[in-house]
Write a protein that holds these residues in place. Structure first.
Motif, short mmCIF file in Angstrom:
data_model
loop_
_atom_site.label_atom_id
_atom_site.label_comp_id
_atom_site.label_asym_id
_atom_site.label_seq_id
_atom_site.Cartn_x
_atom_site.Cartn_y
_atom_site.Cartn_z
N ALA A 63 0.91 -1.56 0.26
CA ALA A 63 0.23 -0.64 0.10
C ALA A 63 0.70 1.09 0.06
CB ALA A 63 -1.33 -0.14 0.86
N ILE A 64 2.52 1.24 0.33
CA ILE A 64 3.00 2.41 0.65
C ILE A 64 3.79 2.32 -0.39
CG2 ILE A 64 4.97 3.38 1.57
CD1 ILE A 64 4.43 1.76 4.84
N GLN A 65 3.75 1.50 -1.04
CA GLN A 65 4.07 1.80 -2.21
C GLN A 65 3.75 2.11 -3.39
OE1 GLN A 65 7.89 1.64 -3.70
NE2 GLN A 65 7.75 1.19 -1.36
N MET A 66 2.28 1.89 -3.36
CA MET A 66 0.96 2.30 -4.58
C MET A 66 1.33 3.95 -3.88
SD MET A 66 -1.62 -0.25 -4.10
CE MET A 66 -1.27 -2.08 -4.83
N ALA A 67 0.52 4.94 -2.74
CA ALA A 67 0.39 5.76 -3.04
C ALA A 67 1.11 6.58 -1.76
CB ALA A 67 -0.87 5.63 -1.71
N TYR A 79 -6.07 4.68 5.19
CA TYR A 79 -6.32 4.55 5.75
C TYR A 79 -7.97 5.27 6.73
CZ TYR A 79 -2.63 0.59 6.43
OH TYR A 79 -2.05 -0.39 5.83
N ILE A 80 -7.53 6.72 6.54
CA ILE A 80 -8.50 7.79 7.50
C ILE A 80 -9.73 7.39 6.59
CG2 ILE A 80 -9.14 10.03 7.75
CD1 ILE A 80 -6.31 10.23 8.45
N LEU A 81 -9.91 7.34 5.53
CA LEU A 81 -11.46 6.80 5.01
C LEU A 81 -11.59 5.75 4.89
CD1 LEU A 81 -10.06 8.85 1.45
CD2 LEU A 81 -11.79 9.59 2.92
N GLY A 82 -10.61 5.13 4.90
CA GLY A 82 -11.61 2.93 4.95
C GLY A 82 -11.92 3.24 6.50
N ILE A 98 -5.37 6.33 -4.99
CA ILE A 98 -6.78 5.43 -4.47
C ILE A 98 -6.72 3.85 -5.68
CG2 ILE A 98 -9.04 4.60 -6.82
CD1 ILE A 98 -9.21 7.77 -7.87
N ALA A 99 -5.63 3.26 -5.91
CA ALA A 99 -4.95 1.86 -6.18
C ALA A 99 -4.96 1.66 -4.89
CB ALA A 99 -4.66 2.41 -7.38
N SER A 100 -4.37 2.41 -4.43
CA SER A 100 -3.93 1.61 -2.61
C SER A 100 -4.85 1.67 -2.12
CB SER A 100 -2.93 2.57 -1.39
OG SER A 100 -3.72 3.83 -0.87
N LEU A 101 -6.35 2.06 -1.65
CA LEU A 101 -7.77 1.83 -1.18
C LEU A 101 -7.86 0.12 -1.09
CD1 LEU A 101 -10.25 4.73 -2.73
CD2 LEU A 101 -9.16 4.41 0.13
N PHE A 118 -19.31 4.17 -1.01
CA PHE A 118 -17.55 4.61 -1.12
C PHE A 118 -17.44 3.13 -1.43
CE2 PHE A 118 -14.44 3.24 1.59
CZ PHE A 118 -12.41 4.09 1.11
N MET A 119 -18.00 2.03 -0.78
CA MET A 119 -17.93 1.17 -0.92
C MET A 119 -17.82 -0.22 -2.84
SD MET A 119 -16.90 -0.63 1.39
CE MET A 119 -16.94 -0.04 3.76
N LEU A 120 -19.12 0.42 -3.51
CA LEU A 120 -19.26 0.63 -4.42
C LEU A 120 -18.10 0.97 -5.04
CD1 LEU A 120 -23.13 1.53 -5.28
CD2 LEU A 120 -22.37 -1.00 -5.01
N PHE A 121 -17.51 2.26 -5.08
CA PHE A 121 -16.49 3.29 -5.91
C PHE A 121 -14.89 1.66 -5.00
CE2 PHE A 121 -12.46 5.26 -4.60
CZ PHE A 121 -12.82 6.07 -6.26
N VAL A 122 -14.74 1.19 -3.93
CA VAL A 122 -13.65 0.69 -4.21
C VAL A 122 -13.03 -0.74 -5.00
CG1 VAL A 122 -12.72 -1.24 -2.11
CG2 VAL A 122 -13.17 0.58 -1.97
N ILE A 123 -15.41 -1.27 -5.00
CA ILE A 123 -15.00 -2.20 -5.93
C ILE A 123 -14.67 -2.11 -7.42
CG2 ILE A 123 -16.71 -3.55 -7.31
CD1 ILE A 123 -18.56 -4.03 -4.76
#
Length: 460
Positions: free
Chosen positions: A33-37, A45-48, A200-203, A409-414
């Motif tokens: 996740a760190i490498q992505m974002a 992590y705050i949004l999630g 976004i990719a790290s989500l 938000f869940m639909l966005f992550v999918i």
């Protein structure tokens, strides 16, 4: 055959949820996740965490009103229809199996820190046998064991945060090159080094890290005084997890430039190795091993209890409802052991690629389950009268805006899973899984559900 026993206290349930959610996603998966974002992963992590808290409140509203085994699988059946319950229950079971596969894989990688010459699959086989044996114990023994396992990693994270802050103040150089400091959060390509796309990719990885916290709802059938215990657990756990993740990521990337945090083992071990403290790295490796064991332990529990609830509804073989003299659904534990043996095969065939593949599939299953929890709560609210709504003892905050934002938000992550090339396979597999379950329902499950409803009607 005995029923499940209400032997889990508030302490057990809080730490069971922490044990399930704070594991491989933080200690190992955080590196990818760190490498992505980059440092912006903190925002992810705050949004999630905020979205997951809304899921937990939605689940809590239903679980306090109706504490049952199988939890959100039953709520989906009741408020969205039998097919939704069938899909939700089996997808949660898939989630737990996949997350367990990720955890046992990470366990094998951690053991490689000390025994690099031993094949990874050997450690995976050993841990599967050990944990499944533990899950055959009385639920009170299981809850007590999980409490201590989770406590070890929580104290370790707290010590890491405090130690990291001391390192920042003392200005100790990493490998004699990098000076720790908050400037590391923006000095290496900026706070958003890969732009909004990287955030976004790290989500996908971030949401995987939070997966498992919904196990609080599963404990409803075995909790003492669920009306008091479940709200206390839900109010305490999400905030603590968010605190652990956000603080940990901040300290981690302030101590060591994010560009140097890779996927070779746990980034926590990497930090202390970089400081030249090999004994500390070995101790920390032992801690992340206990964290992985804790997560595997609680996830096997969650999957087993969901199978038990599904069997009671007629959505799974009746054999899964068989319990031991201690009230443990032992058949479901053995079924999980058989499923996890697939992890042994995967670690034998593709030890390098297995974690990323497993984590992305688990993210789809996790987010699907959370989406069904949110939709079930909305459907329940719409069905209740104004008087029944007022009588709810643990209401969702910010109704109806909060649940609506969480659903979006869940639909966005999918959608993110399908957008990012590395995780796109998870969306394909997830869609295929849902289609396969739907077909199985219409070929076998629907008639069974009809027969069950008929029997219930005649009994009443």
């Amino acid at each position: 055959m005995k029923n499940l026993q209400r032997n889990l206290s508030a302490r057990h349930i809080r730490f069971l949820a922490l044990g399930s959610a704070i594991g491989t996603g933080l200690f190992y998966g955080s590196a990818s996740a760190i490498q992505m974002a980059g440092p912006a992963v903190i925002l992810a992590y705050i949004l999630g965490g905020a979205a997951v808290y809304m899921v937990m409140r939605a689940l809590g509203e239903m679980a306090v009103r109706e504490p049952v085994s199988g939890s959100f699988g039953r709520y989906a059946s009741e408020y969205l229809g039998p097919l939704a319950g069938f899909l939700t229950g089996w997808t949660y079971i898939l989630e737990m199996i996949i997350v367990c596969l990720a955890d046992v894989t990470a366990f094998g990688i951690y053991m490689g820190f000390w025994f690099p010459e031993v094949p990874q699959w050997v450690w995976v086989l050993g841990i599967v046998m050990l944990i499944c044996g533990l899950n055959l114990c009385n639920v009170k023994v299981f809850g007590e064991l999980e409490f201590w396992l989770a406590l070890v990693k929580i104290l370790a994270i707290a010590a890491m945060i405090i130690g990291g802050i001391l390192i920042l103040f003392l200005g100790v150089k990493m490998n004699g090159e990098h000076t720790p400091g908050l400037t590391n959060l923006w000095a290496h390509g900026g706070f958003l080094p890969h732009g909004a796309g990287g955030l976004i990719a790290s989500l996908a990885v971030v949401m995987f890290a939070y997966g498992g916290i919904e196990i609080i709802g599963i404990t409803g059938g075995e909790a003492k005084n669920p009306e008091q215990v479940i709200p206390r657990a839900i109010n305490a756990v999400p905030a603590r997890i968010l605190l652990f993740y956000v603080l940990t990521m901040t300290v981690l990337m302030a101590i060591f430039p994010w560009t140097g945090i890779g996927g070779q083992g746990s980034p926590f071990v990497q930090i202390f190795s970089g400081l030249g403290i090999q004994s500390a790295a070995a101790i920390l490796n032992l801690i992340v091993i206990s964290a992985a064991i804790s997560a595997i332990n609680s996830n096997i529990f969650g999957a087993g209890r969901m199978m038990f609830g599904m069997a009671e509804q007629g959505h799974a073989p009746r054999l899964f409802a068989t319990t031991s003299r201690h009230g443990v659904p032992w058949v479901t534990v053995l079924a999980m052991a058989a499923a996890l043996l697939g992890g042994v095969v995967l670690n034998y065939l593709i030890p390098e690629q297995v974690f990323v593949i497993i984590a992305s599939i688990a993210t789809f299953a996790t987010v699907w389950v959370w989406l069904m929890i949110l939709l079930s709560q909305v459907a329940m609210r719409r069905r209740l009268s104004a008087e029944e709504v007022r009588a709810l003892k643990f209401k969702v905050p910010m109704w109806p805006v909060g649940p609506a934002l969480a659903i979006a938000f869940m639909l966005f992550v999918i959608g993110v899973l399908g957008y990012v090339e590395d995780t796109r396979v998870a969306l394909y597999i997830g869609a295929g899984w849902v289609a396969l379950l739907s077909l199985a329902w219409y070929l076998r499950g629907k008639p069974r559900e009809s027969r069950m409803l008929t029997r219930e009607s005649s009994a009443s």
